[in-house]
Design an enzyme around this catalytic site. Sequence first.
Site, PDB file in Angstrom:
ATOM      1  N   THR A   1       0.825  -1.220   0.000  1.00 56.64           N
ATOM      2  CA  THR A   1       0.000   0.000   0.000  1.00 56.64           C
ATOM      3  C   THR A   1       0.857   1.267   0.000  1.00 56.64           C
ATOM      4  O   THR A   1       0.443   2.286  -0.545  1.00 56.64           O
ATOM      5  CB  THR A   1      -0.974   0.025   1.198  1.00 56.64           C
ATOM      6  OG1 THR A   1      -0.242   0.087   2.426  1.00 56.64           O
ATOM      7  CG2 THR A   1      -1.881  -1.193   1.211  1.00 56.64           C
TER       8      THR A   1
ATOM      9  N   LEU B   1      -3.449   4.415   0.547  1.00 57.04           N
ATOM     10  CA  LEU B   1      -4.908   4.228   0.634  1.00 57.04           C
ATOM     11  C   LEU B   1      -5.101   2.717   0.739  1.00 57.04           C
ATOM     12  O   LEU B   1      -5.462   2.045  -0.235  1.00 57.04           O
ATOM     13  CB  LEU B   1      -5.576   4.818  -0.612  1.00 57.04           C
ATOM     14  CG  LEU B   1      -7.071   5.074  -0.544  1.00 57.04           C
ATOM     15  CD1 LEU B   1      -7.451   5.985   0.609  1.00 57.04           C
ATOM     16  CD2 LEU B   1      -7.551   5.666  -1.867  1.00 57.04           C
ATOM     17  N   HIS B   2      -4.810   2.233   1.969  1.00 55.19           N
ATOM     18  CA  HIS B   2      -4.619   0.792   2.159  1.00 55.19           C
ATOM     19  C   HIS B   2      -5.782  -0.058   1.653  1.00 55.19           C
ATOM     20  O   HIS B   2      -5.608  -0.944   0.818  1.00 55.19           O
ATOM     21  CB  HIS B   2      -4.434   0.483   3.656  1.00 55.19           C
ATOM     22  CG  HIS B   2      -3.437   1.342   4.352  1.00 55.19           C
ATOM     23  ND1 HIS B   2      -2.080   1.212   4.166  1.00 55.19           N
ATOM     24  CD2 HIS B   2      -3.588   2.347   5.258  1.00 55.19           C
ATOM     25  CE1 HIS B   2      -1.443   2.092   4.929  1.00 55.19           C
ATOM     26  NE2 HIS B   2      -2.325   2.792   5.604  1.00 55.19           N
ATOM     27  N   ASP B   3      -6.974   0.180   2.228  1.00 52.65           N
ATOM     28  CA  ASP B   3      -8.070  -0.781   2.049  1.00 52.65           C
ATOM     29  C   ASP B   3      -8.575  -0.883   0.608  1.00 52.65           C
ATOM     30  O   ASP B   3      -8.842  -2.002   0.127  1.00 52.65           O
ATOM     31  CB  ASP B   3      -9.212  -0.434   3.018  1.00 52.65           C
ATOM     32  CG  ASP B   3      -8.755  -0.518   4.475  1.00 52.65           C
ATOM     33  OD1 ASP B   3      -7.678  -1.102   4.732  1.00 52.65           O
ATOM     34  OD2 ASP B   3      -9.460  -0.003   5.360  1.00 52.65           O
TER      35      ASP B   3
END
Length: 321
Positions: free
Chosen positions: A204, A253-255
């Site tokens: 990420t 913007l990990h998810d």
Amino acid sequence: MTRKVILDVDTGSDDACAILLAYLRPEIDLVAVCTVKGNQPIENTTENTLRVRDLLKADFPVYRGCSGSLVKTTVYPRIQRTQNADAIDANGEKVHIHTPLLPLPASTRKEEDIPAPIFYVNYLMNAKEPVTLVPVGPLTNLAVALTIEPEIVKNIEEIVIMGGGWNITNATIASEFNIYDDPEAAQKVLHCGAKITMVPLDATHTAYISQEDSDELKRINTPASLFAASQLDLRILVHDQAQPLEVPHTCALHDPLCIAYLIDPDVLQDVKFCNVEVSLGGVTEGQTVVDQRAIQENRNVYFAFRGDHEKFAKIFIDAFR
Ligand code: BDR
Ligand code: CA
């Protein structure tokens, strides 16, 4: 062909963007969204999820999940989080990467009556076709469901987890937040027997989103794109001050990267099939320990060491057009 997906979120700025992406992209059939405590207490993560559903005028069901971790909150001593996710904004105010409640109107519709782990068991035991699970918060709900009924694995196509880190950590010296928050749950899920892809901080942070990407969302100028841009701007502020990436004025913007992987698997790079274990105690508690030896046993996870930021930004922004 669309892919059936159940999201599991602790909404949260980037969780909110993952819901938007999953709902807006035609490649994804969003079956349901489960909530869990994590970024905020369960009341807030559920309310935030309901707010995002209202923003989208969507009708996917929302199931409220676990309010505490399996073991962590009852066993003492455990390692304390040292993550710094605060920044000072242009007005001199202290801000956090996740506001307790998202800057959206209060929700108008409630969650379902059934708790999330029970929903998983009921849905997966009766599913006519396999479904992909995308947990992007602590893994408590899924661990409870697997404890109630391990057979649910038969109808799981893949579990795509946002969590873990090899060279990069954020909660403690050794751990990423989602795994740190419920290490026992993570260890259980990693060994459930389903195909598992892990999207850790290494992926990420390299698949970063830039200020230009946020500005493009503002130009698209829809309620959803403007809200997403507001969350990106907050994240860029905090990353610049507290968790700087290689490129300034960008954020992880990990998810949503997990959702992007379902649309184009090449958004993840350097993916290696490895044995991954979770450390359950001491200074490394919550660490994802990744075996990279040529000869190893018990390979259980496809672990992504890099992400492609250009591909990711395009998939994300296109969803709002
Ligand atoms: C993860 O922790 C949360 O703060 C984010 O929503 C993401 O799921 C990153 O470590
Ligand atoms: Ca999350």
